[in-house]
Scaffold this motif. Structure first.
Motif, PDB file in Angstrom:
ATOM      1  N   ARG A 163      34.068  38.749  33.737  1.00  0.00           N
ATOM      2  CA  ARG A 163      34.516  40.014  33.426  1.00  0.00           C
ATOM      3  C   ARG A 163      35.057  41.037  34.636  1.00  0.00           C
ATOM      4  O   ARG A 163      35.933  41.551  34.615  1.00  0.00           O
ATOM      5  N   TRP A 164      33.879  40.953  35.425  1.00  0.00           N
ATOM      6  CA  TRP A 164      33.854  41.942  36.748  1.00  0.00           C
ATOM      7  C   TRP A 164      35.390  41.411  37.381  1.00  0.00           C
ATOM      8  O   TRP A 164      35.883  42.270  38.045  1.00  0.00           O
ATOM      9  N   ASP A 197      46.450  38.582  30.346  1.00  0.00           N
ATOM     10  CA  ASP A 197      46.514  39.015  31.609  1.00  0.00           C
ATOM     11  C   ASP A 197      46.262  40.551  31.515  1.00  0.00           C
ATOM     12  O   ASP A 197      47.015  41.443  32.155  1.00  0.00           O
ATOM     13  N   GLY A 198      45.587  41.153  30.457  1.00  0.00           N
ATOM     14  CA  GLY A 198      45.253  42.612  30.271  1.00  0.00           C
ATOM     15  C   GLY A 198      46.157  43.269  29.789  1.00  0.00           C
ATOM     16  O   GLY A 198      46.315  44.649  29.643  1.00  0.00           O
ATOM     17  N   LYS A 216      40.736  42.679  39.329  1.00  0.00           N
ATOM     18  CA  LYS A 216      42.487  42.315  39.244  1.00  0.00           C
ATOM     19  C   LYS A 216      43.183  43.326  38.678  1.00  0.00           C
ATOM     20  O   LYS A 216      44.223  43.401  39.228  1.00  0.00           O
ATOM     21  N   LEU A 217      42.672  43.838  37.923  1.00  0.00           N
ATOM     22  CA  LEU A 217      43.377  45.109  36.865  1.00  0.00           C
ATOM     23  C   LEU A 217      43.197  46.426  37.791  1.00  0.00           C
ATOM     24  O   LEU A 217      43.836  47.171  37.642  1.00  0.00           O
ATOM     25  N   GLU A 218      42.428  46.142  38.973  1.00  0.00           N
ATOM     26  CA  GLU A 218      42.193  47.512  39.871  1.00  0.00           C
ATOM     27  C   GLU A 218      41.395  48.673  39.256  1.00  0.00           C
ATOM     28  O   GLU A 218      41.788  49.822  39.492  1.00  0.00           O
ATOM     29  N   MET A 219      40.629  48.316  38.380  1.00  0.00           N
ATOM     30  CA  MET A 219      39.828  49.342  37.889  1.00  0.00           C
ATOM     31  C   MET A 219      38.520  49.767  38.679  1.00  0.00           C
ATOM     32  O   MET A 219      37.780  50.488  38.363  1.00  0.00           O
ATOM     33  N   VAL A 220      37.747  48.441  39.219  1.00  0.00           N
ATOM     34  CA  VAL A 220      36.606  48.626  39.937  1.00  0.00           C
ATOM     35  C   VAL A 220      37.015  48.120  41.342  1.00  0.00           C
ATOM     36  O   VAL A 220      38.110  47.393  41.534  1.00  0.00           O
ATOM     37  N   GLY A 221      36.067  48.223  42.147  1.00  0.00           N
ATOM     38  CA  GLY A 221      35.804  47.667  43.554  1.00  0.00           C
ATOM     39  C   GLY A 221      34.517  47.875  44.062  1.00  0.00           C
ATOM     40  O   GLY A 221      33.813  48.360  43.568  1.00  0.00           O
ATOM     41  N   GLU A 253      38.078  58.671  34.160  1.00  0.00           N
ATOM     42  CA  GLU A 253      38.068  58.270  32.777  1.00  0.00           C
ATOM     43  C   GLU A 253      38.626  57.011  32.330  1.00  0.00           C
ATOM     44  O   GLU A 253      38.059  56.197  31.901  1.00  0.00           O
ATOM     45  N   GLU A 254      40.019  56.736  32.906  1.00  0.00           N
ATOM     46  CA  GLU A 254      40.578  55.214  32.569  1.00  0.00           C
ATOM     47  C   GLU A 254      39.649  54.334  33.114  1.00  0.00           C
ATOM     48  O   GLU A 254      39.482  53.204  32.596  1.00  0.00           O
ATOM     49  N   GLU A 255      39.358  54.322  34.398  1.00  0.00           N
ATOM     50  CA  GLU A 255      38.628  53.176  34.958  1.00  0.00           C
ATOM     51  C   GLU A 255      37.061  53.208  34.318  1.00  0.00           C
ATOM     52  O   GLU A 255      36.594  51.719  34.135  1.00  0.00           O
TER      53      GLU A 255
END
Length: 481
Positions: free
Chosen positions: A339-340, A389-390, A345-350, A365-367
């Motif tokens: 999941r992470w 693919d999201g 890949k969605l560039e929501m986290v790093g 908020e979105e992230e």
């Protein structure tokens, strides 16, 4: 509005200062066309409150300019000699009076060598301009430099001993940010700046070929320069280079400021944004700055609860750790990692990112809402989302992730968020009550050093936000870490 890089105050020219720096600066302003309203006066500003920003002056300044550095931290301020109304012009700075890589006396050389002076910060040309002008006897900005206090008085955490910095600011994110700064400064100086100065010994004396001086000037640019915002149609361009703006950098910062810098083709204008009573200090804003950013970039904070822009960070990897701690089997653990990776890949986290929580809203908020959703959704639903693919149904049935509606989120989301907050609180060296006791005991607080007080304000503000999240995520049936 510009992103401003400011505070505390800096150092005079390399070879000494003007015995009457304010008079010299005001004369210089007249010569270069920098127009000050007769309703404002430069003088030794109100003493900074022990929490950080200067207190407003409560008594009118004398008609003449009064200067004193004794008992002040930031040296100079600007106060209203008469009452000002919103919209009144405070001063005008012609673009020719700005100090930048384009206006300095070695601008041609800096332009010719532009390719060799590129760096991660983008500040090298301005820093070289400062290094040259500071030691040039004929520099046209010499009266401006005369207002700068000693470079050795800068209070940015980058000048604190490492052990003190880590001890006082553990958990706030400041020590990590400073370590990155110091590494970048060393690399930039040895790979770009020093070779350039050595290649032009006629322009840079041995006195300014110093890593220590370069550190200090980086702090000056960080704390005093202004960066003109791009126009909307220019959003994809590189940010504008920082510039030094005489007079504008005299003003101090408050979240509840009463002045703002406006840009036009020929000049920069400082304008009152609200009524300013006679004798009160004029405050600009450096942007919406949390206390950890203020102390990191400017060397001071606003005392709790004055900084309405304060925030607390939850490191993205901390949410991953909380999710992993909630797994019971190896299969669940592997799925959490999957999941992470999908969120990456969605560039929501790093690995180095953070979720930013304000007093009233979640700035990322979105992230954060996407991360909670993906990490907590049933396995089958995650498989379907991943197969798409999201690109599946992204509607937010639960609503936007504001502070007020956090209690309305799904219980699994709140539990993950709560456990992430608990892990974050464990990174601090002290708990909320310990800091609360220090702040509430005026006698004990007064005995703390300036740095201890500033760091305490940073920690306390962050912990208050995190504890608010703990209250909002409470569910009686929650298992906690």
């Amino acid at each position: 509005m510009a992103t401003q890089t400011k505070r505390p105050r800096v150092a005079g020219p390399v070879d000494g200062g003007d015995p009457d720096p304010v008079a010299g600066f005001l004369n210089w302003c007249r010569r270069v066309g920098l127009e000050l309203s007769p309703k404002v006066s430069e003088r030794a500003g109100g003493r900074r409150t022990r929490g950080g920003a200067r207190a407003a002056l409560t008594s009118p300044p004398p008609a003449q300019v009064a200067v004193s550095r004794q008992g002040t931290v930031a040296g100079y301020g600007m106060v209203a000699r008469e009452s000002l109304q919103a919209g009144e012009l405070l001063f005008v700075v012609p673009r020719a009076a700005l100090l930048s890589q384009h206006t300095c006396s070695i601008s041609g050389l800096l332009e010719r060598e532009r390719g060799a002076l590129q760096s991660q910060s983008g500040w090298v040309p301005l820093l070289l301009a400062l290094l040259h002008e500071l030691q040039a006897p004929a520099s046209r900005w010499r009266p401006y430099f005369a207002l700068w206090p000693e470079l050795g008085s800068l209070e940015h955490p980058m000048f604190w001993p490492e052990e003190e910095r880590r001890c006082l600011l553990q958990g706030t994110g400041v020590p990590e940010a400073v370590e990155k700064d110091l590494a970048n400064i060393r690399s930039e100086y040895h790979s770009i700046v020093l070779p350039f100065m050595e290649a032009h010994p006629d322009l840079f004396s041995l006195r300014v070929r110093s890593l220590e001086l370069y550190h200090q000037l980086v702090a000056v640019v960080m704390a005093y320069s202004f960066q003109e915002p791009l126009e909307e149609e220019e959003d994809e361009k590189e940010p504008n280079s920082p510039v030094m703006v005489p007079a504008a950098d005299i003003l101090n910062h408050l979240a509840n400021h009463n002045a703002n810098l406006e840009y036009s083709a020929n000049c920069l204008r400082m304008v009152a944004t609200q009524p300013i009573p006679k004798g009160h200090e004029i405050f600009n804003t450096y942007g919406q700055m949390a206390n950890w950013q203020l102390i990191h970039m400017y060397g001071f904070v606003e005392p709790y609860p004055d900084n309405t822009d304060d925030t607390a960070d939850i490191q993205m990897v901390t949410v991953r750790e909380a999710a992993l701690q909630g797994t019971k089997t190896e299969a669940e653990r592997l799925l959490a990692y999957e999941r992470w990776d999908f969120l990456c890949k969605l560039e929501m986290v790093g690995e180095e990112g953070a979720f930013v929580i304000g007093r009233e809203e979640v700035l990322t908020e979105e992230e954060l809402i996407t991360t909670l959703k993906v990490l907590c959704m049933p396995a089958e639903e995650f498989r379907e989302l991943k197969d798409q693919d999201g690109g599946g149904d992204n509607k937010r049935e639960e609503g936007s992730l504001t502070i007020t509606n956090i209690p309305k989120l799904k219980a699994s989301w709140r539990q993950l968020l709560r456990n992430s907050v608990l892990l974050t609180l464990q990174t601090f060296a002290t708990d909320l009550k310990t800091d609360q006791d220090l702040l509430s005991n005026k006698e004990v607080y007064a005995k703390l050093s300036w740095r201890e007080q500033q760091a305490l304000q940073v920690r306390y503000g962050q912990k208050m936000i995190l504890h608010q999240l703990l209250e909002l995520t409470q569910v009686s049936s929650f298992p906690v870490l």
